[in-house]
Write a protein that holds these residues in place. Structure first.
Motif, PDB file in Angstrom:
ATOM      1  N   UNK A  12       0.491  -1.291  -0.349  1.00 55.46           N
ATOM      2  CA  UNK A  12      -0.087   0.432  -0.202  1.00 55.46           C
ATOM      3  C   UNK A  12       0.483   1.028   0.265  1.00 55.46           C
ATOM      4  N   UNK A  13       0.480   2.320  -0.743  1.00 54.12           N
ATOM      5  CA  UNK A  13       1.623   3.922  -0.897  1.00 54.12           C
ATOM      6  C   UNK A  13       1.203   4.511   0.304  1.00 54.12           C
ATOM      7  N   UNK A  14       0.797   3.954   1.273  1.00 52.97           N
ATOM      8  CA  UNK A  14       0.512   4.900   2.467  1.00 52.97           C
ATOM      9  C   UNK A  14       1.315   4.438   3.661  1.00 52.97           C
ATOM     10  N   UNK A  15       1.666   2.865   3.343  1.00 50.73           N
ATOM     11  CA  UNK A  15       2.078   2.591   4.502  1.00 50.73           C
ATOM     12  C   UNK A  15       3.324   1.578   4.371  1.00 50.73           C
ATOM     13  N   UNK A  16       4.420   1.615   5.498  1.00 53.06           N
ATOM     14  CA  UNK A  16       5.616   0.332   5.036  1.00 53.06           C
ATOM     15  C   UNK A  16       5.184  -0.776   5.551  1.00 53.06           C
ATOM     16  N   UNK A  17       4.591  -1.581   4.817  1.00 50.22           N
ATOM     17  CA  UNK A  17       4.856  -3.482   4.996  1.00 50.22           C
ATOM     18  C   UNK A  17       5.364  -4.032   4.678  1.00 50.22           C
ATOM     19  N   UNK A  18       6.830  -4.357   5.709  1.00 46.15           N
ATOM     20  CA  UNK A  18       7.851  -4.999   5.774  1.00 46.15           C
ATOM     21  C   UNK A  18       7.438  -6.238   4.944  1.00 46.15           C
ATOM     22  N   UNK A  19       5.856  -6.960   5.579  1.00 44.85           N
ATOM     23  CA  UNK A  19       5.730  -8.542   4.507  1.00 44.85           C
ATOM     24  C   UNK A  19       4.929  -8.955   4.326  1.00 44.85           C
ATOM     25  N   UNK A  20       4.781  -8.405   3.160  1.00 43.96           N
ATOM     26  CA  UNK A  20       2.840  -8.273   2.423  1.00 43.96           C
ATOM     27  C   UNK A  20       2.691  -9.660   1.657  1.00 43.96           C
ATOM     28  N   UNK A  21       3.775 -10.562   2.157  1.00 43.06           N
ATOM     29  CA  UNK A  21       3.539 -11.758   0.987  1.00 43.06           C
ATOM     30  C   UNK A  21       2.689 -12.764   2.018  1.00 43.06           C
ATOM     31  N   UNK A  22       1.598 -13.970   1.924  1.00 42.34           N
ATOM     32  CA  UNK A  22       0.962 -14.476   2.107  1.00 42.34           C
ATOM     33  C   UNK A  22       2.064 -16.143   2.963  1.00 42.34           C
ATOM     34  N   UNK A  23       2.881 -16.128   2.482  1.00 40.54           N
ATOM     35  CA  UNK A  23       3.908 -17.313   3.563  1.00 40.54           C
ATOM     36  C   UNK A  23       4.151 -16.482   4.766  1.00 40.54           C
ATOM     37  N   UNK A  24       4.494 -14.946   4.432  1.00 37.36           N
ATOM     38  CA  UNK A  24       4.912 -14.445   5.977  1.00 37.36           C
ATOM     39  C   UNK A  24       3.862 -14.496   6.966  1.00 37.36           C
TER      40      UNK A  24
END
Length: 259
Positions: A12-24
């Motif tokens: 998402x452009x407005x937030x840092x998402x360190x682990x965006x994948x389903x595996x995480x």
């Protein structure tokens, strides 16, 4: 059984998402004991509902039984809605604030008629998704299970959200958000009834461990905690949960129902 009603994959452009994948997400779920999570792809919430929904369905198929999909409906594009019984689909996801279309707008009428549960972003004092709009929709479509994501989002509105939908048993209060606390979860259970509260984490935006910790440590009875952490959602979705006695909850309208 622990079921997470509200999750995401993607960036998402407005937030840092360190682990965006389903595996995480799956690794965190396994560590905590979350049996399944309902996800919507952030690409679908944002610019491309068609591609984002397809990506979420691919994840649900790849990790069978661990992810249910809330397919995003964009009211401006009139995104195709899933059919009842579509494998992997839990229901429909609405985000009135991102799409800037009020929850009680007639553009959402196809959603209320499709026969599936609906998870919608709810934000107190928003012109697009204030809890009062959930009450208005529930009054018009009382047989549609409607989940208020974030229960209004802001702490000053949690109690008001519960009171606004107190007479609308088809509306459920979902717990995710950085401002939610275990004490507030217990208050929501007292105000609306534990059978109307659902655990959600908002992972991967927020940490799944923190979100579930609020439910695990909330001052609730064991019976109420079991309802909130998974029993209510299991009944709502028709998932098997043989060891838990649950009250009757509103389900989707029967085929042909005018709702």
């Amino acid at each position: 059984m622990i079921l997470d009603a509200h999750g995401h994959v993607g960036t998402w452009p407005d937030f840092l998402i360190p682990h965006p994948a389903a595996e995480h997400l799956l690794a965190a779920m396994d560590r905590i004991g979350v049996a399944a999570m309902g996800i919507s792809h952030l690409l679908a919430v944002g610019p491309d509902a068609v591609r984002g929904n397809a990506a979420a369905m691919e994840i649900a198929a790849r990790f069978s039984g661990r992810f249910g999909v809330w397919q995003v409906y964009n009211p401006h594009h009139r995104t195709q809605l899933p059919s009842v019984g579509t494998p992997g689909v839990w229901g429909v996801k609405l985000h009135p604030d991102v799409h800037q279309c009020r929850l009680d707008d007639p553009s959402y009428e196809p959603v209320w008629r499709c026969g599936l549960p609906v998870l919608a972003h709810g934000q107190t004092d928003s012109p697009w998704s204030d809890p009062a709009q959930f009450a208005a929709v529930a009054a018009r479509h009382p047989h549609v299970p409607l989940i208020m994501g974030h229960t209004g989002l802001w702490p000053y509105g949690f109690g008001r959200a519960a009171r606004l939908v107190a007479d609308h048993p088809s509306v459920f209060l979902e717990t995710c958000g950085s401002k939610m606390t275990g004490r507030w979860i217990a208050r929501l259970a007292a105000l609306a009834g534990a059978e109307r509260v659902l655990f959600g984490s908002d992972a991967c935006f927020l940490d799944l461990r923190t979100g579930y910790g609020r439910v695990a440590l909330a001052p609730l009875t064991d019976a109420d905690r079991a309802l909130i952490q998974g029993g209510n959602l299991a009944r709502l979705l028709g998932l098997p949960l043989p060891d838990l006695r649950l009250p009757d909850l509103p389900g989707p309208p029967e085929k042909g129902h005018p709702a």
